[in-house]
Design an enzyme around this catalytic site. Structure first.
Site, PDB file in Angstrom:
ATOM      1  N   SER A 145      20.815  30.924  61.391  1.00  0.00           N
ATOM      2  CA  SER A 145      21.584  31.683  62.384  1.00  0.00           C
ATOM      3  C   SER A 145      21.044  33.118  62.430  1.00  0.00           C
ATOM      4  CB  SER A 145      23.056  31.725  61.961  1.00  0.00           C
ATOM      5  OG  SER A 145      23.173  32.477  60.758  1.00  0.00           O
ATOM      6  N   ASP A 179      19.663  28.761  65.198  1.00  0.00           N
ATOM      7  CA  ASP A 179      21.013  28.312  65.551  1.00  0.00           C
ATOM      8  C   ASP A 179      21.755  29.450  66.278  1.00  0.00           C
ATOM      9  OD1 ASP A 179      23.271  26.636  65.501  1.00  0.00           O
ATOM     10  OD2 ASP A 179      23.962  27.451  63.577  1.00  0.00           O
ATOM     11  N   GLY A 221      29.960  22.293  64.824  1.00  0.00           N
ATOM     12  CA  GLY A 221      31.226  22.229  64.085  1.00  0.00           C
ATOM     13  C   GLY A 221      31.485  20.862  63.495  1.00  0.00           C
TER      14      GLY A 221
HETATM   15  P1  13P Z   1      30.506  23.714  60.644  1.00  0.00           P
HETATM   16  O1  13P Z   1      31.199  25.025  60.482  1.00  0.00           O
HETATM   17  O2  13P Z   1      31.477  22.635  60.990  1.00  0.00           O
HETATM   18  O3  13P Z   1      29.673  23.346  59.491  1.00  0.00           O
HETATM   19  O4  13P Z   1      29.527  23.843  61.925  1.00  0.00           O
HETATM   20  C1  13P Z   1      28.259  24.424  61.794  1.00  0.00           C
HETATM   21  C2  13P Z   1      27.607  24.662  63.115  1.00  0.00           C
HETATM   22  O5  13P Z   1      28.010  24.192  64.158  1.00  0.00           O
HETATM   23  C3  13P Z   1      26.392  25.501  63.093  1.00  0.00           C
HETATM   24  O6  13P Z   1      25.893  25.736  64.376  1.00  0.00           O
HETATM   25  O1  G3H Z   2      27.326  28.466  63.788  1.00  0.00           O
HETATM   26  C1  G3H Z   2      27.637  29.046  62.788  1.00  0.00           C
HETATM   27  C2  G3H Z   2      27.000  28.726  61.501  1.00  0.00           C
HETATM   28  O2  G3H Z   2      27.963  28.234  60.611  1.00  0.00           O
HETATM   29  C3  G3H Z   2      26.299  29.943  60.972  1.00  0.00           C
HETATM   30  O3  G3H Z   2      27.192  30.851  60.428  1.00  0.00           O
HETATM   31  O4  G3H Z   2      26.622  33.049  61.473  1.00  0.00           O
HETATM   32  O5  G3H Z   2      27.834  32.918  59.274  1.00  0.00           O
HETATM   33  O6  G3H Z   2      25.413  32.315  59.431  1.00  0.00           O
HETATM   34  P1  G3H Z   2      26.730  32.385  60.143  1.00  0.00           P
HETATM   35 ZN    ZN Z   3      27.376  25.938  65.885  1.00  0.00          ZN
END
Ligand code: 13P
Ligand code: G3H
Ligand code: ZN
Length: 339
Positions: A50, A83, A224
């Site tokens: 991310s 991400d 998610g």
């Molecule tokens: P979770 O919080 O359910 O693990 O989802 C992660 C996610 O969608 C990252 O893009």
């Molecule tokens: O989509 C969210 C992921 O769980 C990443 O989370 O932004 O705290 O790294 P983060």
């Molecule tokens: Zn996500």
């Protein structure tokens, strides 16, 4: 084996009727654990970072940790994915680092904030505009792109807010055609984190079926998707944590979503939970321990075990040798030929 383009990995999954987990990483132990699981189960894998993960690791550290994973596992197809890319700028930075895939989260305007401090949803047209910009840049370099239609959140009455917009199936075909995305994240009622539902999981499964009908050749993504296993929550709480009422998406629901048309399954929270439980356990049971390897090691082992079980549950196990990853040059030529 070169890094794998995400488009190819998800197309293989769509043909094979299985899901591929996309696991968030921030540090060496997480990357090693995920690859150990992929190696053990012979699974292709998506490791994703991310914006927060890139900032935490000053970009360059995560890049080399990910590349170390690739070098160490030449027979596992691996996608390096950004991400929730907020804008073209970060997508460009990820591509420069060597990522083979980026997500542009065009459904949310990360530059604006509503009075309650949240980022507002973008209009359909604005989403298409920002997504298309990233697709043009990425495809010219052979890199895959994931877009998003709708926003994440719960669909139970009490969690409904104006931030939650399930994907409108009527928009899917037009969005994919006009943007050219390789994968599309559908909002079907999941949300990020450990508190997805108040009472019981409620997901719009029919929406996946409907979107699959409207866009049979598109790869779909479910964000998610952590299951928040209750035994893990109990373990965290047993060793001093406080996660009352945490709840996630049960594995059978994920398997149903895969059957109905999901290929990419995003998981971050479950990895955080298992690591936290393992570290807390060592701290409580061995208070004299202060060598980080003595608690990060068990955390890494516990994460590898958890991810391996997901790889089996999602149907990814055994597919690592099914195909030879294409190069970005080949993908670039493919995109150019479609113009
Ligand atoms: P979770 O919080 O359910 O693990 O989802 C992660 C996610 O969608 C990252 O893009
Ligand atoms: O989509 C969210 C992921 O769980 C990443 O989370 O932004 O705290 O790294 P983060
Ligand atoms: Zn996500």
């Amino acid at each position: 084996m070169p890094l794998c383009p995400m488009r190819q990995m998800l197309e293989e999954a769509r043909k094979g009727g299985y899901g591929v987990g996309a696991y968030n990483v921030n540090n060496m132990e997480q990357i090693q654990a995920i690859l150990a699981a992929a190696k053990e189960t012979r699974s292709p894998v998506i490791i994703q970072a991310s914006r927060g993960a890139l900032e935490y690791s000053n970009l360059i550290y995560l890049k080399y940790l990910m590349l170390a994973a690739v070098e160490e596992n030449p027979d596992i197809p691996i996608v390096l994915h950004l991400d929730h890319g907020p804008d073209l700028k970060l997508c460009k930075e990820a591509i420069a680092l060597g990522f083979t895939s980026v997500m542009i989260d065009g459904s949310i305007d990360y530059e604006k904030k509503t009075p309650d401090g949240k980022h507002p949803a973008r209009s359909f047209e604005d989403n298409i505009r920002v997504t298309k910009e990233v697709v043009d840049y990425a495809h010219a370099r052979g890199v895959s792109v994931e877009g998003e239609l709708g926003t994440l959140g719960g669909i139970e009455e009490e969690t409904k807010t104006d931030q939650v917009l399930l994907t409108d199936p009527d928009q899917v075909e037009e969005f994919c055609k006009r943007t050219g995305v390789d994968a599309l994240a559908l909002a079907i009622g999941t949300s990020h984190g450990a508190y997805k539902f108040k009472h019981e999981p409620v997901l719009a499964m029919d929406l996946v079926t409907e979107c699959r009908k409207r866009a049979p050749d598109t790869n779909f993504v479910m964000h998610g998707s952590s299951s928040v296993p209750q035994e893990l929550v109990a373990e965290v709480n047993k060793y001093g944590g406080k996660l009352p009422g945490a709840m996630g998406v049960p594995i059978p629901s994920i398997q149903e979503a895969v059957k109905r048309g999901i290929q990419k399954i995003n998981v971050d929270t479950d990895g955080r939970l298992v690591v936290t439980a393992a570290i807390r356990k060592v701290f409580v049971e061995k208070p004299g321990e202060f060598d980080p390897r003595k608690y990060l090691g068990p955390a890494r082992d516990a994460l590898a075990k958890l991810i391996a079980s997901k790889m089996r549950d999602f149907g990814t196990a055994g597919h690592a040798g099914d195909y030879k990853p294409k190069t970005l040059a080949e993908m670039k030529a493919f995109y150019a030929s479609r113009k």
